[in-house]
Design a protein around this motif. Structure first.
Motif, PDB file in Angstrom:
ATOM      1  N   ASP A   1      52.560   6.055  68.994  1.00  0.00           N
ATOM      2  CA  ASP A   1      53.311   4.812  69.165  1.00  0.00           C
ATOM      3  C   ASP A   1      53.053   4.251  70.566  1.00  0.00           C
ATOM      4  OD1 ASP A   1      55.175   2.787  69.226  1.00  0.00           O
ATOM      5  OD2 ASP A   1      56.763   3.973  68.315  1.00  0.00           O
ATOM      6  N   HIS A   2      52.642   2.991  70.641  1.00  0.00           N
ATOM      7  CA  HIS A   2      52.285   2.372  71.923  1.00  0.00           C
ATOM      8  C   HIS A   2      53.416   2.470  72.942  1.00  0.00           C
ATOM      9  CE1 HIS A   2      52.230  -1.137  74.687  1.00  0.00           C
ATOM     10  NE2 HIS A   2      50.960  -0.810  74.815  1.00  0.00           N
ATOM     11  N   GLY A   3      54.623   2.091  72.542  1.00  0.00           N
ATOM     12  CA  GLY A   3      55.741   2.097  73.477  1.00  0.00           C
ATOM     13  C   GLY A   3      56.061   3.479  74.005  1.00  0.00           C
ATOM     14  N   GLN A   4      56.009   4.470  73.128  1.00  0.00           N
ATOM     15  CA  GLN A   4      56.315   5.842  73.541  1.00  0.00           C
ATOM     16  C   GLN A   4      55.230   6.419  74.443  1.00  0.00           C
ATOM     17  OE1 GLN A   4      59.299   7.182  72.761  1.00  0.00           O
ATOM     18  NE2 GLN A   4      59.715   5.208  71.822  1.00  0.00           N
ATOM     19  N   ILE A   5      53.989   5.964  74.267  1.00  0.00           N
ATOM     20  CA  ILE A   5      52.891   6.486  75.090  1.00  0.00           C
ATOM     21  C   ILE A   5      52.940   5.914  76.499  1.00  0.00           C
ATOM     22  CG2 ILE A   5      50.376   6.500  75.413  1.00  0.00           C
ATOM     23  CD1 ILE A   5      50.070   6.656  72.392  1.00  0.00           C
ATOM     24  N   TYR A   6      53.018   4.578  76.626  1.00  0.00           N
ATOM     25  CA  TYR A   6      52.905   4.013  77.981  1.00  0.00           C
ATOM     26  C   TYR A   6      54.107   4.372  78.854  1.00  0.00           C
ATOM     27  CZ  TYR A   6      56.115  -0.047  77.678  1.00  0.00           C
ATOM     28  OH  TYR A   6      57.213  -0.864  77.599  1.00  0.00           O
ATOM     29  N   ARG A   7      55.253   4.673  78.232  1.00  0.00           N
ATOM     30  CA  ARG A   7      56.423   5.065  79.030  1.00  0.00           C
ATOM     31  C   ARG A   7      56.284   6.469  79.611  1.00  0.00           C
ATOM     32  NH1 ARG A   7      58.892   2.223  74.660  1.00  0.00           N
ATOM     33  NH2 ARG A   7      59.773   0.236  75.366  1.00  0.00           N
ATOM     34  N   LEU A   8      55.293   7.226  79.165  1.00  0.00           N
ATOM     35  CA  LEU A   8      55.032   8.548  79.737  1.00  0.00           C
ATOM     36  C   LEU A   8      54.209   8.467  81.020  1.00  0.00           C
ATOM     37  CD1 LEU A   8      54.004  10.498  76.484  1.00  0.00           C
ATOM     38  CD2 LEU A   8      56.210  10.584  77.649  1.00  0.00           C
TER      39      LEU A   8
END
Length: 327
Positions: free
Chosen positions: A187-194
């Motif tokens: 999921d894009h949102g879950q990845i970039y927030r890492l």
């Protein structure tokens, strides 16, 4: 990419992980039954969409602009389900939740592209219904197969470019804290927030993308039906209006099924529990592809008539083959 790097500073060391870990549901046991359920939904989806595509391909009477869009919707549903469900089953049923970095981005690209095209295809079908009801006498002149193919191709190009931008922006991020994705897919949102470096461009994408892919299509669809209702109220009788809206039932059903879980997810956003978010998004990914062919077969007279004709032709050919074999 060099512009992004220079904007972040000269002394940044990028950490690109070898893999990500897909976490899935948090604190829930026996969720394997849910993924088995997704498997059966996927099988129905594959059979249904393949059947719809075959019927449209075999029947020359269905070589119309509307069914060009329906064929593309069935293709997108089949492609999207195949891109998502088998990999999700592999991750959670067979405990292969470690996914290589490049594979994760590829997974993300196909899932988001198909999800985007499902939305855009509903816009194309909405445009078709708008033109058919508002301009019934000039519909065949205004809406041609060539125009429909051009619209669909334009949306495909836009979807691919938009998702490629989102994926390319992920490649400039550094992951030095965690590689655990709190979702059921990449999921894009879950990845970039890492990320532990500046993720502002990704934050912008996460705000703009839903507007372009979900909100604007939904607004166009709602406005088109408001305009249809307003026009019919002025020039048509109640019986004529009901008859006109019956031709839209299949499309309206698809719109409700597709957008309702997304509206819940994006409206509640931070308030929604991660497990509920996973259920909403996963059902949005698998239920419309399963229900779309069923709805079109049950609510569209042309497809029902075409299926009967194909089955009748197949039965006749079998009987003639048996008769020739007995002689």
């Amino acid at each position: 990419m060099e512009l992004f790097n220079s904007a972040l500073g000269k002394n940044i060391t990028f950490v690109r992980p070898a893999y990500f870990i897909i976490r899935g549901f948090i604190g829930l046991s026996n969720m394997k039954y849910y993924y088995v359920f997704l498997f059966f939904v996927y099988i129905v989806s594959v059979l249904g969409n393949t059947a719809v595509m075959a019927v449209i391909y075999l029947d020359n009477n269905l070589k119309t602009p509307k069914y060009v869009a329906v064929f593309n919707l069935a293709f997108v549903d089949l492609l999207g389900s195949t891109a998502l469900v088998p990999k999700v089953l592999d991750i959670f049923l067979f405990n292969h939740n470690v996914i290589p970095y490049n594979d994760c981005l590829t997974f993300l690209f196909f899932c988001y592209t198909c999800l985007s095209m499902q939305s855009f295809n509903l816009v194309v079908l909405s445009y078709d219904r708008l033109m058919a009801i508002i301009f019934p006498l000039h519909y065949r002149l205004k809406v041609t197969c060539r125009l429909m193919l051009s619209l669909i191709a334009s949306f495909w190009i836009f979807a691919v470019i938009a998702v490629l931008i989102a994926v390319s922006l992920l490649t400039r991020l550094s992951f030095c804290n965690s590689v655990v994705i709190n979702s059921y897919f990449c999921d894009h949102g879950q990845i970039y927030r890492l990320a532990c470096n500046d993720n502002f461009p990704n934050d912008v994408v996460s705000l703009v993308y839903p507007v372009l892919i979900f909100w604007l299509p939904l607004v166009f669809i709602l406005l088109s039906y408001i305009y249809i209702g307003y026009t019919l109220a002025k020039v048509a009788t109640l019986q004529q209006s009901i008859k006109a809206f019956k031709t839209c039932l299949a499309h309206l059903s698809l719109v409700v099924i597709y957008f309702t879980p997304l509206l819940i997810t994006f409206t509640l956003m931070e308030k929604i529990h991660p497990n509920n978010r996973i259920i909403n998004l996963s059902l949005t990914s698998v239920f419309p592809p399963m229900l779309n062919p069923i709805i079109y077969v049950l609510q569209t007279q042309e497809i029902k008539a075409s299926i009967k004709k194909i089955l009748k032709f197949g039965l006749k050919s079998k009987i003639s083959t048996k008769q020739s074999a007995t002689k």
